[in-house]
Motif scaffolding. Structure first.
Motif, short mmCIF file in Angstrom:
data_model
loop_
_atom_site.label_atom_id
_atom_site.label_comp_id
_atom_site.label_asym_id
_atom_site.label_seq_id
_atom_site.Cartn_x
_atom_site.Cartn_y
_atom_site.Cartn_z
N ARG A 1 -59.17 57.59 -75.09
CA ARG A 1 -58.27 56.50 -74.67
C ARG A 1 -58.26 56.37 -73.14
O ARG A 1 -58.23 55.26 -72.61
CB ARG A 1 -56.85 56.74 -75.17
N MET A 2 -58.31 57.50 -72.46
CA MET A 2 -58.34 57.48 -71.00
C MET A 2 -59.63 56.84 -70.51
O MET A 2 -59.62 56.08 -69.53
CB MET A 2 -58.22 58.91 -70.47
N GLN A 3 -60.74 57.13 -71.18
CA GLN A 3 -62.02 56.52 -70.81
C GLN A 3 -61.98 55.01 -71.03
O GLN A 3 -62.47 54.24 -70.19
CB GLN A 3 -63.14 57.15 -71.63
N ALA A 4 -61.40 54.58 -72.16
CA ALA A 4 -61.31 53.15 -72.46
C ALA A 4 -60.45 52.41 -71.44
O ALA A 4 -60.77 51.29 -71.02
CB ALA A 4 -60.76 52.94 -73.87
N LEU A 5 -59.37 53.05 -71.00
CA LEU A 5 -58.51 52.45 -69.97
C LEU A 5 -59.26 52.31 -68.65
O LEU A 5 -59.11 51.30 -67.94
CB LEU A 5 -57.25 53.30 -69.77
N GLY A 6 -60.07 53.30 -68.33
CA GLY A 6 -60.88 53.23 -67.11
C GLY A 6 -61.89 52.09 -67.17
O GLY A 6 -62.11 51.38 -66.17
N GLN A 7 -62.51 51.89 -68.33
CA GLN A 7 -63.47 50.80 -68.49
C GLN A 7 -62.78 49.44 -68.38
O GLN A 7 -63.32 48.50 -67.79
CB GLN A 7 -64.18 50.93 -69.84
N ALA A 8 -61.57 49.35 -68.96
CA ALA A 8 -60.81 48.10 -68.85
C ALA A 8 -60.43 47.81 -67.41
O ALA A 8 -60.45 46.65 -66.96
CB ALA A 8 -59.56 48.17 -69.73
N MET A 9 -60.08 48.85 -66.65
CA MET A 9 -59.74 48.66 -65.24
C MET A 9 -60.94 48.14 -64.46
O MET A 9 -60.79 47.32 -63.54
CB MET A 9 -59.25 49.98 -64.65
N LYS A 10 -62.14 48.59 -64.83
CA LYS A 10 -63.35 48.10 -64.16
C LYS A 10 -63.52 46.60 -64.42
O LYS A 10 -63.90 45.83 -63.53
CB LYS A 10 -64.57 48.86 -64.64
N VAL A 11 -63.21 46.18 -65.66
CA VAL A 11 -63.29 44.75 -66.00
C VAL A 11 -62.31 43.95 -65.13
O VAL A 11 -62.66 42.90 -64.59
CB VAL A 11 -62.99 44.53 -67.49
N VAL A 12 -61.09 44.46 -65.01
CA VAL A 12 -60.07 43.77 -64.20
C VAL A 12 -60.54 43.64 -62.75
O VAL A 12 -60.48 42.55 -62.15
CB VAL A 12 -58.73 44.52 -64.25
N MET A 13 -61.03 44.73 -62.18
CA MET A 13 -61.44 44.72 -60.77
C MET A 13 -62.65 43.82 -60.54
O MET A 13 -62.71 43.08 -59.55
CB MET A 13 -61.72 46.15 -60.31
N ASP A 14 -63.60 43.86 -61.46
CA ASP A 14 -64.79 42.99 -61.33
C ASP A 14 -64.40 41.52 -61.44
O ASP A 14 -64.90 40.68 -60.68
CB ASP A 14 -65.81 43.34 -62.41
N ASN A 15 -63.49 41.20 -62.37
CA ASN A 15 -63.09 39.81 -62.57
C ASN A 15 -62.24 39.30 -61.42
O ASN A 15 -62.25 38.10 -61.11
CB ASN A 15 -62.36 39.65 -63.89
N GLN A 16 -61.48 40.18 -60.77
CA GLN A 16 -60.70 39.76 -59.61
C GLN A 16 -61.61 39.27 -58.48
O GLN A 16 -61.23 38.39 -57.71
CB GLN A 16 -59.83 40.92 -59.11
N LYS A 17 -62.81 39.84 -58.39
CA LYS A 17 -63.74 39.46 -57.32
C LYS A 17 -64.31 38.05 -57.53
O LYS A 17 -64.62 37.37 -56.55
CB LYS A 17 -64.88 40.47 -57.25
#
Length: 206
Positions: free
Chosen positions: A136-152
């Motif tokens: 679950r921690m790994q999945a949350l980290g992957q989702a955070m990467k999506v958020v940060m990439d999309n913010q750009k």
């Protein structure tokens, strides 16, 4: 003098792109990517109050529309989708899905883990809970990467909403990380207690 005139349009956008974008808008063009205010209303005319500035910000009670008697167009209105606005909505919807797909299972796993470790007293339960929360921690980290990439790459108008999604995700990451820390410390203590108990049994036999 020296000030460029800006045309402001008020228009209605239906629910084709989801409930977040349905309602009345102030923008520089109909369906454009630059918008200043939004009211979540589906009535036939723009609402008097209930406007948010910026569009995803807090309600601005000082913005009140005044009705002016004028000719009203009664025929159907065709709104052409602006490519930038459509792209922004696609980015927002994809980000919302990534965050939900990661946070919903994480919440469920936190509840399951609490039942497994029995207030951190069961060594086997602690190990099982730790194994459950790791992915679950790994999945949350992957989702955070999506958020940060999309913010750009996201249009300016939705970056505030993406930032809030990121904040919600960080909160869940903190909860899972804190719980995993407790599980690790409890596992070390439980393993040490078990070794001491085994040594005590051996000592008594000898």
């Amino acid at each position: 003098p020296g000030t460029e005139a800006v045309e402001v349009f008020i228009y209605y956008w239906d629910s084709r792109d989801g409930p977040t974008f349905e309602g009345w808008w102030f923008g520089n063009q109909v369906g454009g990517s630059q918008v200043w205010s939004h009211a979540a209303s589906s009535q036939m005319t723009p609402p008097v109050a209930g406007w948010k500035i910026p569009w995803d910000g807090p309600l601005r009670t000082t913005l009140v529309l005044e009705k002016v008697q004028t000719a009203v167009q009664t025929g159907p209105v065709t709104i052409a989708a602006n490519p930038n606005m459509v792209r922004g909505r696609e980015i927002l919807q994809a980000t919302q899905k990534a965050v939900e797909d990661a946070t919903t299972p994480a919440k469920e796993s936190l509840t399951q883990a609490a039942a497994m470790h029995a207030n951190y007293t069961s060594l086997e339960g602690i190990k099982t809970a730790e194994a459950l929360l790791g992915p679950r921690m790994q999945a949350l980290g992957q989702a955070m990467k999506v958020v940060m990439d999309n913010q750009k790459i996201a249009p300016f108008e939705i970056r505030g909403t993406l930032a809030q999604l990121g904040n919600n995700l960080r909160l869940m990451q903190t909860q899972v990380s804190t719980e995993m820390g407790k599980l690790r410390m409890s596992k070390v203590k439980a393993e040490n207690d078990k070794k001491m108990e085994e040594l005590s049994v051996v000592d008594k036999k000898s």
